[in-house]
Enzyme design. Structure first.
Site, mmCIF file in Angstrom:
data_model
loop_
_atom_site.group_PDB
_atom_site.id
_atom_site.type_symbol
_atom_site.label_atom_id
_atom_site.label_comp_id
_atom_site.label_asym_id
_atom_site.label_seq_id
_atom_site.Cartn_x
_atom_site.Cartn_y
_atom_site.Cartn_z
ATOM 1 N N TYR A 20 2.356 -78.530 58.272
ATOM 2 C CA TYR A 20 1.597 -79.137 57.172
ATOM 3 C C TYR A 20 0.331 -79.839 57.702
ATOM 4 O O TYR A 20 -0.772 -79.631 57.186
ATOM 5 C CB TYR A 20 2.510 -80.135 56.448
ATOM 6 C CG TYR A 20 1.908 -80.773 55.223
ATOM 7 C CD1 TYR A 20 1.924 -80.117 53.990
ATOM 8 C CD2 TYR A 20 1.334 -82.042 55.281
ATOM 9 C CE1 TYR A 20 1.384 -80.716 52.863
ATOM 10 C CE2 TYR A 20 0.801 -82.634 54.151
ATOM 11 C CZ TYR A 20 0.830 -81.974 52.945
ATOM 12 O OH TYR A 20 0.293 -82.569 51.823
ATOM 13 N N SER B 25 -5.303 -83.827 52.467
ATOM 14 C CA SER B 25 -4.276 -84.880 52.587
ATOM 15 C C SER B 25 -4.780 -85.875 53.618
ATOM 16 O O SER B 25 -5.598 -85.527 54.484
ATOM 17 C CB SER B 25 -2.970 -84.265 53.075
ATOM 18 O OG SER B 25 -2.103 -85.263 53.590
HETATM 19 C C1 BGC Z 1 2.229 -85.517 51.520
HETATM 20 C C2 BGC Z 1 3.170 -86.581 51.024
HETATM 21 C C3 BGC Z 1 3.023 -87.853 51.849
HETATM 22 C C4 BGC Z 1 1.582 -88.258 51.948
HETATM 23 C C5 BGC Z 1 1.397 -89.459 52.852
HETATM 24 C C6 BGC Z 1 0.843 -86.074 51.545
HETATM 25 O O1 BGC Z 1 -0.040 -85.103 51.973
HETATM 26 O O2 BGC Z 1 2.313 -84.384 50.670
HETATM 27 O O3 BGC Z 1 4.491 -86.103 51.059
HETATM 28 O O4 BGC Z 1 3.748 -88.916 51.267
HETATM 29 O O5 BGC Z 1 0.819 -87.186 52.422
HETATM 30 O O6 BGC Z 1 2.119 -89.373 54.044
#
Ligand code: BGC
Length: 266
Positions: A165, A152
């Site tokens: 996360y 991410s």
């Molecule tokens: C998340 C999303 C988020 C994006 C940018 C991703 O890893 O799962 O929910 O919108 O990152 O912030």
């Protein structure tokens, strides 16, 4: 540049929805047989397998919780039983359990780390053992196996209210690069994709109405991403077109990681 994954087999975790389903579709369109892993939702995974087969592709759906060692073994055994080989792993399963740090429960911290980080390790380990045994499949791919970790933008962008996360995604960066360093000499290629805001169920709230307007302020390219944007990158990273790319993270984020707040001189 001609990209084909014909004759290759891909395991995609978390393939019942969102980015996982989109990537599985993309790999199947490029010719790969796909193993669609789901955890709690068999129906959408079975439906996607049927859709791929109806178009002449090869697909099966297999249930497994990627955070459980025994489930991961079963997933890879089922893949080998169905298709004989595994050439590509898309370690994609991931979830969010958001809360301000002071209110976050240990259970929610552990759950996110177990699925997003430990799950990617367990799947990578299972794939590596198989790649090592198989070696290079002549005429199929120049590499002895490819792993793509779904990270991410939050592997680099801190994210208040999502410490579990962000920590899991930061962990994926060094998980991926360490594995790539360790296994490169076996001609195994490991890379990551770091998506930004992609239009999937996880982002329904953030990508509708006024929330979308605010979100777009964070995206220099001026649009929310689609699963196809991520699928195209996954097909490229899984193919020989990227044969010299090892240990890299491809940001598919419309520029979200470029500190867009500084566009107007900070
Ligand atoms: C998340 C999303 C988020 C994006 C940018 C991703 O890893 O799962 O929910 O919108 O990152 O912030």
């Amino acid at each position: 540049m001609h990209i084909s994954l014909e004759g290759q087999v891909a395991v995609v975790t978390g393939a019942s929805s969102g980015i996982g389903a989109g990537v599985a579709r993309g790999l199947a369109e490029a010719g790969a047989a796909v193993v669609l892993n789901y955890n709690s939702q068999p129906e959408p995974a079975e439906k996607l397998a049927a859709e791929i087969k109806a178009k002449g592709g090869r697909a099966i759906a297999v249930g497994a919780d990627v955070s459980k060692e025994a489930d991961v073994e079963k997933l890879f055994d089922a893949a080998l039983k169905a298709f004989g080989f595994i050439d590509i792993l898309i370690a994609n399963s991931g979830l969010q359990k958001d809360a301000p740090a002071m209110e976050m429960t240990l259970a929610d911290w552990n759950k996110v780390i177990e699925v997003n980080l430990t799950g990617q390790f367990l799947c990578a380990r299972a794939a590596l053992r198989i790649f090592d045994k198989q070696g290079i499949r002549q005429g199929v791919s120049r590499a002895a196996g490819k792993i793509i970790h779904m990270s991410s933008v939050h592997q680099v962008i801190p994210w208040a209210g999502h410490v579990n996360y962000a920590a899991s995604k930061g962990g994926i960066d060094l998980l991926m690069r360490t594995l790539a360093q360790e296994t490169g000499e076996k001609r195994i290629r490991i890379n990551s994709i770091a998506p930004g805001a992609i239009r999937t169920a996880i982002n329904t709230k953030a990508t509708t109405g006024d929330a979308e307007k605010n979100l777009l302020k964070l995206i220099p390219y001026g649009r929310v991403g689609e699963v196809e944007d991520v699928a195209n990158a996954a097909v490229f990273l899984a193919s020989d077109a990227s044969d010299y790319i090892v240990g890299a993270t491809l940001f598919i984020d419309g520029g979200m990681s470029l500190y867009p707040e500084f566009r107007n001189n900070g």
